[in-house]
Enzyme design. Structure first.
Site, PDB file in Angstrom:
ATOM      1  N   GLN A   1       0.796  -1.166   0.049  1.00  0.00           N
ATOM      2  CA  GLN A   1       0.019  -0.082  -0.027  1.00  0.00           C
ATOM      3  C   GLN A   1       1.105   1.376   0.039  1.00  0.00           C
ATOM      4  O   GLN A   1       1.683   1.277   0.974  1.00  0.00           O
ATOM      5  CB  GLN A   1      -0.843  -0.053   1.439  1.00  0.00           C
ATOM      6  CG  GLN A   1      -1.892   1.321   1.264  1.00  0.00           C
ATOM      7  CD  GLN A   1      -2.721   1.194   2.815  1.00  0.00           C
ATOM      8  OE1 GLN A   1      -2.450   0.596   3.509  1.00  0.00           O
ATOM      9  NE2 GLN A   1      -3.878   1.996   2.370  1.00  0.00           N
ATOM     10  N   THR A   2       0.794   2.112  -0.867  1.00  0.00           N
ATOM     11  CA  THR A   2       1.439   3.453  -1.033  1.00  0.00           C
ATOM     12  C   THR A   2       0.633   4.627  -0.642  1.00  0.00           C
ATOM     13  O   THR A   2       1.278   5.587  -0.052  1.00  0.00           O
ATOM     14  CB  THR A   2       2.313   3.544  -2.605  1.00  0.00           C
ATOM     15  OG1 THR A   2       1.054   3.397  -3.421  1.00  0.00           O
ATOM     16  CG2 THR A   2       3.135   2.453  -2.646  1.00  0.00           C
ATOM     17  N   HIS A  58      -8.306   1.719  -0.888  1.00  0.00           N
ATOM     18  CA  HIS A  58      -8.742   1.786  -2.200  1.00  0.00           C
ATOM     19  C   HIS A  58      -8.523   0.078  -2.751  1.00  0.00           C
ATOM     20  O   HIS A  58      -7.717  -0.506  -2.408  1.00  0.00           O
ATOM     21  CB  HIS A  58      -7.599   2.761  -3.089  1.00  0.00           C
ATOM     22  CG  HIS A  58      -6.334   2.336  -3.040  1.00  0.00           C
ATOM     23  ND1 HIS A  58      -5.460   2.649  -2.134  1.00  0.00           N
ATOM     24  CD2 HIS A  58      -5.397   1.491  -3.897  1.00  0.00           C
ATOM     25  CE1 HIS A  58      -4.158   2.402  -2.293  1.00  0.00           C
ATOM     26  NE2 HIS A  58      -4.329   1.737  -3.284  1.00  0.00           N
ATOM     27  N   HIS A 100      -8.285  -1.808  -6.294  1.00  0.00           N
ATOM     28  CA  HIS A 100      -7.856  -1.758  -7.669  1.00  0.00           C
ATOM     29  C   HIS A 100      -8.722  -2.765  -8.368  1.00  0.00           C
ATOM     30  O   HIS A 100      -8.873  -4.028  -8.109  1.00  0.00           O
ATOM     31  CB  HIS A 100      -6.299  -2.467  -7.819  1.00  0.00           C
ATOM     32  CG  HIS A 100      -5.330  -1.493  -7.222  1.00  0.00           C
ATOM     33  ND1 HIS A 100      -4.818  -0.417  -8.185  1.00  0.00           N
ATOM     34  CD2 HIS A 100      -4.847  -1.499  -6.057  1.00  0.00           C
ATOM     35  CE1 HIS A 100      -3.666   0.163  -7.264  1.00  0.00           C
ATOM     36  NE2 HIS A 100      -3.924  -0.272  -6.083  1.00  0.00           N
TER      37      HIS A 100
HETATM   38 ZN   LIG Z   1      -2.793   0.620  -4.384  1.00  0.00          ZN
END
Ligand SMILES: [Zn+2]
Ligand SMILES: [Zn+2]
Length: 286
Positions: A96-97, A102, A104
């Site tokens: 996770q950045t 979220h 995808h």
């Molecule tokens: Zn992501």
């Protein structure tokens, strides 16, 4: 939110003019990432800034789940992929950045550039998997939000009824045994009949095992009661006490040592047993 503006929150507010927003309502937003991994790759996020998936409310989780599915349906009709990955990552170890939840939605083709590799061996041996299963099961938060308080109270009163019935059965076992013992032991003493004393002894053993088993069931249901009361992962209205025990525990009707030596069994049946043996031996020697 920290001082660092969250790029996803900016998209939610409509303040990022470069963002390719696919969809936005009062709860969720779907948009293309800066660098799509494949054609049609879309991110679906809750409008509220929540860093980790586990911190979503049940309502947000449902809204998001439904938006992810609808997005996947749209993307699939639009770009006709060979397959789709739905990916959610929490924590940097999981890649996770951006610290805003979220999902995808990634359309996949057999010759695309995405690679997701699962290990080809199990991470734990079967015994360890059983232990892990029991551990996770014991802390699952199901029940706390999915079962209404009224249903839980009703469930608890059902279990309470079983507990009460078991303790009544236990005291009626003692009530039945008393005249049998008085009769057989008394007869054995007055008529010096050791066989009759042995018959009394057998009755003591049968009632003792029965009583200890009632106790065992009562104990199991008390455990189930406690687990339901704290909102553990017990299905609504389940009356299976094994669910409150360790995973894979076998259910049998033989009392455990713990039940036999308990205050309700040993001090009652122990002396009756010893007395019966004494009478039988004495009568036999006459
Ligand atoms: Zn992501
Ligand atoms: Zn955010």
């Amino acid at each position: 939110m920290s001082n660092d503006p969250c790029p996803f929150c900016i998209i939610v507010k409509g303040e990022d003019s470069s963002a390719r927003v696919l969809y936005r309502d009062q709860d969720v937003t779907a948009f293309f990432p800066l660098m799509p991994a494949t054609r049609g790759h879309t991110l679906v996020i809750p409008n509220r800034h929540v860093a980790e998936h586990v911190d979503l409310t049940d309502a947000e989780s449902r809204q998001l789940g439904s938006a992810v599915r609808r997005t996947a349906i749209g993307v699939r009709s639009a770009v006709s992929p060979d397959g789709i990955n739905i990916i959610q990552s929490t924590g940097s170890a999981a890649t996770q950045t951006i610290p805003h939840v979220h999902f995808h939605v990634v359309p996949r083709w057999s010759d695309d550039d995405v690679s997701l590799v699962w290990p080809d061996r199990a991470a734990e041996d079967p015994d360890a998997q059983d232990q892990t299963l029991a551990l996770v099961r014991s802390v699952l938060p199901f029940g706390s939000s999915d079962v209404s308080p009224e249903d839980r109270r009703q469930h608890l009163s059902f279990i309470q009824a079983v507990v009460t019935r078991m303790s009544q059965a236990s005291s009626s076992a003692k009530t039945w045994l008393l005249p049998i013992v008085t009769l057989t032991y008394g007869y054995a003493v007055t008529k010096q009949q050791w066989v009759v004393a042995v018959m009394g002894l057998i009755a003591v053993i049968i009632f003792g095992v029965l009583d200890a088993n009632y106790l065992k069931q009562e104990r199991a249901f008390r455990k189930l009661y406690d687990r339901v009361a704290v909102g553990s992962a017990i299905p609504a209205f389940s009356m299976n006490p094994a669910l409150a025990g360790p995973a894979g525990a076998k259910v049998n009707y033989w009392p455990d040592w713990e039940d036999l030596r308990s205050w309700a069994v040993a001090p009652v049946y122990g002396p009756l047993l010893l007395g019966g043996i004494a009478i039988a031996v004495w009568a036999h020697c006459q």
